[in-house]
Design an enzyme around this catalytic site. Structure first.
Site, PDB file in Angstrom:
ATOM      1  N   GLU A 169       0.887  -1.175   0.000  1.00  0.00           N
ATOM      2  CA  GLU A 169       0.000   0.000   0.000  1.00  0.00           C
ATOM      3  C   GLU A 169       0.915   1.211   0.000  1.00  0.00           C
ATOM      4  O   GLU A 169       1.588   1.497   0.996  1.00  0.00           O
ATOM      5  CB  GLU A 169      -0.872   0.009   1.270  1.00  0.00           C
ATOM      6  CG  GLU A 169      -1.807  -1.175   1.378  1.00  0.00           C
ATOM      7  CD  GLU A 169      -3.106  -0.984   0.609  1.00  0.00           C
ATOM      8  OE1 GLU A 169      -3.429   0.165   0.230  1.00  0.00           O
ATOM      9  OE2 GLU A 169      -3.797  -1.993   0.379  1.00  0.00           O
ATOM     10  N   CYS A 221      -1.948   8.988   3.185  1.00  0.00           N
ATOM     11  CA  CYS A 221      -1.847   8.537   1.798  1.00  0.00           C
ATOM     12  C   CYS A 221      -3.076   8.944   1.008  1.00  0.00           C
ATOM     13  O   CYS A 221      -2.987   9.242  -0.173  1.00  0.00           O
ATOM     14  CB  CYS A 221      -1.651   7.031   1.764  1.00  0.00           C
ATOM     15  SG  CYS A 221      -2.958   6.150   2.612  1.00  0.00           S
TER      16      CYS A 221
HETATM   17  P1  NAD Z   1       9.087   4.826   3.691  1.00  0.00           P
HETATM   18  O1  NAD Z   1       8.889   4.039   2.458  1.00  0.00           O
HETATM   19  O2  NAD Z   1      10.241   5.749   3.754  1.00  0.00           O
HETATM   20  O3  NAD Z   1       9.250   3.859   4.962  1.00  0.00           O
HETATM   21  C1  NAD Z   1       8.255   2.916   5.299  1.00  0.00           C
HETATM   22  C2  NAD Z   1       8.869   1.814   6.133  1.00  0.00           C
HETATM   23  O4  NAD Z   1       9.795   1.081   5.332  1.00  0.00           O
HETATM   24  C3  NAD Z   1       9.653   2.285   7.356  1.00  0.00           C
HETATM   25  O5  NAD Z   1       9.346   1.442   8.441  1.00  0.00           O
HETATM   26  C4  NAD Z   1      11.105   2.114   6.924  1.00  0.00           C
HETATM   27  O6  NAD Z   1      11.995   1.906   7.995  1.00  0.00           O
HETATM   28  C5  NAD Z   1      10.997   0.863   6.074  1.00  0.00           C
HETATM   29  N1  NAD Z   1      12.080   0.670   5.100  1.00  0.00           N
HETATM   30  C6  NAD Z   1      12.907   1.594   4.547  1.00  0.00           C
HETATM   31  N2  NAD Z   1      13.763   1.000   3.671  1.00  0.00           N
HETATM   32  C7  NAD Z   1      13.463  -0.327   3.666  1.00  0.00           C
HETATM   33  C8  NAD Z   1      13.979  -1.456   2.960  1.00  0.00           C
HETATM   34  N3  NAD Z   1      14.956  -1.358   2.061  1.00  0.00           N
HETATM   35  N4  NAD Z   1      13.416  -2.665   3.191  1.00  0.00           N
HETATM   36  C9  NAD Z   1      12.405  -2.798   4.071  1.00  0.00           C
HETATM   37  N5  NAD Z   1      11.875  -1.767   4.778  1.00  0.00           N
HETATM   38  C10 NAD Z   1      12.392  -0.535   4.574  1.00  0.00           C
HETATM   39  O7  NAD Z   1       7.697   5.595   3.944  1.00  0.00           O
HETATM   40  P2  NAD Z   1       7.387   6.683   5.068  1.00  0.00           P
HETATM   41  O8  NAD Z   1       8.100   7.942   4.708  1.00  0.00           O
HETATM   42  O9  NAD Z   1       7.571   6.084   6.412  1.00  0.00           O
HETATM   43  O10 NAD Z   1       5.802   6.889   4.869  1.00  0.00           O
HETATM   44  C11 NAD Z   1       5.245   7.798   3.979  1.00  0.00           C
HETATM   45  C12 NAD Z   1       4.785   7.089   2.716  1.00  0.00           C
HETATM   46  O11 NAD Z   1       3.864   6.058   3.043  1.00  0.00           O
HETATM   47  C13 NAD Z   1       4.044   8.003   1.765  1.00  0.00           C
HETATM   48  O12 NAD Z   1       4.462   7.766   0.443  1.00  0.00           O
HETATM   49  C14 NAD Z   1       2.605   7.595   1.934  1.00  0.00           C
HETATM   50  O13 NAD Z   1       1.775   7.862   0.839  1.00  0.00           O
HETATM   51  C15 NAD Z   1       2.736   6.137   2.189  1.00  0.00           C
HETATM   52  N6  NAD Z   1       1.551   5.611   2.859  1.00  0.00           N
HETATM   53  C16 NAD Z   1       0.685   4.792   2.164  1.00  0.00           C
HETATM   54  C17 NAD Z   1      -0.473   4.322   2.764  1.00  0.00           C
HETATM   55  C18 NAD Z   1      -1.456   3.421   2.023  1.00  0.00           C
HETATM   56  O14 NAD Z   1      -2.273   2.776   2.671  1.00  0.00           O
HETATM   57  N7  NAD Z   1      -1.432   3.377   0.711  1.00  0.00           N
HETATM   58  C19 NAD Z   1      -0.759   4.689   4.079  1.00  0.00           C
HETATM   59  C20 NAD Z   1       0.121   5.532   4.739  1.00  0.00           C
HETATM   60  C21 NAD Z   1       1.287   5.969   4.121  1.00  0.00           C
END
Ligand code: NAD
Length: 472
Positions: free
Chosen positions: A229, A263
């Protein structure tokens, strides 16, 4: 070797918390214990698992003050912190109330060969990994976890390193609950997340498209399913016969709730030219009346920008738009108050799709408004995006709104409101385009995702001899 990570407080910018990032060995050893305990968990009936989940929900309710106090520091907001705890309890109660009919039983006679019967079996993944973002730390760490546990899986969650305080409180609540052996949080950053994927049988990820791609590649390499997501750039279309009070209320709430760090936030608004001026004047008046929740956390509407790096993105979107001719009707500048970063709701006009603010995910309280003449033009602009998470349409009647909504390439369409997917979790929806993949997390299929189909196929007649297939 574990690594110590410093954590920033979004209200004052201080690094006032630390976490120890779990390393590969720590994750492996937790994974072994969770898999072991899952052998018992999966043998319980669905009703028994539901009953234990309800006990957990009651415990979460009893510890609401501690959990929401930690979330409050993680996110710099009070009311939404408390609502996150209520939402978790509601989510558990919602899932556990609909267990009837989720698991099929019995033998079915074959249609092609009545002598052959089959019995579908549903086998839970032993260990599901959940990786979550910082914007709604509790809700998004538990949204896939609850149906996975109910399905009979064990779950390991890695929350965002930006907002980890709540997870330490949750770990102590889990330790007192009937889920102690089959659910755990591990703290850490991307490196920890990558290690987690190496140790699970399915991965649920909520976060950015860039990280989602890495998760999808790792999952494909390990041949495990990935439920992703990701980001969005949700459009709102307002037709000229819309109720403007309602449309401006929904536009403002839909794009600035949680400081736009959602999001499903409305990130661009298209308004029919005949009402454009009236709409933007009313929207800007309402936007200018919104207040920051500073200096008092228990006042105002707009919390701090949780992740400081996001502030630079918001500034760059505003500056790029202004340099290309946009007008700022409210807000417009990230403000530093006592070390925390805030942005008032920022209404922009004179915008177009050459600007970052109309095409890239902003993730902040910025509302760019653009005019259109025909419905075809509105649909074409709404679809001019690499994202397809959700969208919204306002019209004077349901028929017109529905007709428009059907043409928008997105997984959920709010009609005569905005961002309804954050309030209503019963409707199944997929993420279109780059906004995700892997099946709906909402509705009964959100539960079925965690069960593999296994077929028992019994021949009640005589097995076919090889001679049946003879070429003679
Ligand atoms: P992000 O992608 O930077 O991080 C998300 C998670 O991934 C964190 O826990 C991070 O530590 C982990 N992560 C980072 N690198 C990784 C790797 N290589 N392997 C595995 N895990 C890794 O996102 P963010 O900045 O925390 O959140 C904001 C984003 O999330 C926005 O783009 C937003 O739209 C999206 N979001 C989507 C939804 C949805 O339901 N579609 C809901 C909320 C947020």
């Amino acid at each position: 070797m574990s690594r110590t990570l410093n954590v920033r407080n979004p209200r004052n910018g201080e690094l006032d918390y630390t976490i120890e990032a779990a390393n590969e060995a720590a994750i492996q050893s937790k994974a072994i214990k969770l898999r072991d305990a899952q052998k018992t968990w999966r043998q319980f009936s669905l009703e028994d698992r539901a009953s234990k989940l309800k006990d957990f929900a009651r415990l979460v309710g009893q510890h609401k003050d501690e959990i929401s106090a930690a979330l409050e520091i993680d996110t710099g907001r009070r009311k939404i912190a408390a609502l996150e705890v209520d939402t978790l309890v509601g989510t558990i109660m919602g899932w556990t109330a609909q267990t009837d009919g989720l698991i099929p039983t019995g033998w079915t006679q074959g249609r092609s060969n009545p002598a052959i019967q089959h019995a579908p079996q549903l086998i839970p993944y032993a260990l599901v990994g959940v990786i979550s973002p910082w914007n709604f730390p509790l809700v998004l760490s538990m949204i896939d976890t609850v149906p996975a546990l109910l399905a009979g899986c064990s779950v390991m969650i890695k929350p965002s390193e930006v907002t980890p305080r709540f997870a330490d409180v949750m770990s102590s609540v889990i330790a007192q609950s009937p889920l102690a052996d089959i659910l755990c949080f591990v703290q850490g950053d991307g490196q920890t997340g990558a290690a987690l994927i190496e140790n699970v049988d399915a991965i649920c990820f909520t976060g950015s498209v860039a990280t989602g791609r890495k998760v999808a590649i790792a999952a494909a390499t390990n041949m495990i399913p990935a439920f992703l997501e990701l980001g969005g750039k949700d459009p709102l279309i307002v037709l000229e016969d819309s109720n403007l009070e309602h449309a401006t209320d929904a536009a403002l709430r839909g794009s600035t709730l949680a400081t736009g760090q959602a999001c499903q936030s409305i990130e661009r608004v298209y308004v029919q030219n005949s009402i454009l001026e009236e709409f933007t004047t009313l929207l800007a008046t309402k936007a200018n009346a919104a207040k920051l929740n500073w200096p008092e956390i228990s006042s105002g509407h707009i919390g701090p920008i949780i992740f400081d790096k996001q502030a630079a993105i918001l500034t760059s979107h505003i500056e790029d738009a202004v340099a290309k001719g946009a007008k700022v009707l409210s807000g417009g500048k990230v403000e530093n108050h006592g070390g925390g970063l805030w942005l008032n709701p920022t209404v922009l006009t004179n915008v177009n799709h050459s600007m970052k603010v109309m095409v890239d995910e902003t993730f902040g309280p910025i509302i760019p408004v653009m005019g259109f003449d025909t419905k075809e033009e509105a649909v074409s602009m709404a679809n001019d995006s690499e994202y397809g998470l959700s969208a919204a349409v306002f019209a004077g009647n349901l028929k017109d709104a529905t007709a428009l909504g059907m043409q928008i390439e997105a997984g959920a369409i709010s009609i005569n409101d905005a961002a309804l997917t954050s309030l209503f979790h019963e409707a199944e929806k997929h993420s279109f385009k780059l906004s995700g993949m892997g099946g709906s997390r909402m509705g009964p299929v959100g539960f079925q995702r965690f069960l593999r189909r296994k077929a028992l196929i019994a021949n009640t007649g005589a097995p076919a001899p090889l001679s049946v297939f003879s070429e003679d």
